[in-house]
Design a protein around this motif. Structure first.
Motif, mmCIF file in Angstrom:
data_model
loop_
_atom_site.group_PDB
_atom_site.id
_atom_site.type_symbol
_atom_site.label_atom_id
_atom_site.label_comp_id
_atom_site.label_asym_id
_atom_site.label_seq_id
_atom_site.Cartn_x
_atom_site.Cartn_y
_atom_site.Cartn_z
ATOM 1 N N CYS A 18 49.637 50.131 57.206
ATOM 2 C CA CYS A 18 51.196 49.400 56.078
ATOM 3 C C CYS A 18 51.373 47.957 56.824
ATOM 4 O O CYS A 18 52.356 48.145 56.579
ATOM 5 N N LEU A 21 49.620 44.850 56.443
ATOM 6 C CA LEU A 21 50.043 44.735 55.402
ATOM 7 C C LEU A 21 51.350 43.997 54.486
ATOM 8 O O LEU A 21 51.558 43.491 54.051
ATOM 9 N N GLN A 52 47.518 48.764 48.809
ATOM 10 C CA GLN A 52 48.685 50.322 49.630
ATOM 11 C C GLN A 52 48.259 51.612 48.746
ATOM 12 O O GLN A 52 47.829 52.593 49.579
#
Length: 79
Positions: A18, A21, A52
């Motif tokens: 996460c 990204l 995501q």
């Protein structure tokens, strides 16, 4: 190993993905902001959100199957 330790490793992988990204998206968004290209900014944010969601789905399924009382592949047996 305890179940909490095993899940901690699993969650750490997800959090690292996460963060990577998000950082990549912030770089692209700031670049498009500097060029005054709002359409590309929206596309970059939209792509990040979709990616995501795809990444988070398997993690959510595995996490849900590991909850106590669920009929997942990891179950604690009371003795």
């Amino acid at each position: 190993m305890s179940g909490a330790t095993l899940m901690n490793n699993f969650i750490s992988i997800f959090q690292i993905m996460c963060m990577g990204l998000g950082m990549g998206t912030s770089v692209l968004t700031s670049r498009f902001f500097g060029m005054h290209d709002r359409n590309s900014m929206k596309k970059a944010a939209n792509l990040m959100m979709r990616t995501q969601l795809v990444i988070a789905s398997p993690f959510a399924v595995v996490r849900q199957s590991c909850l106590p009382g669920s009929r997942g592949f990891i179950q604690q047996t009371a003795r």
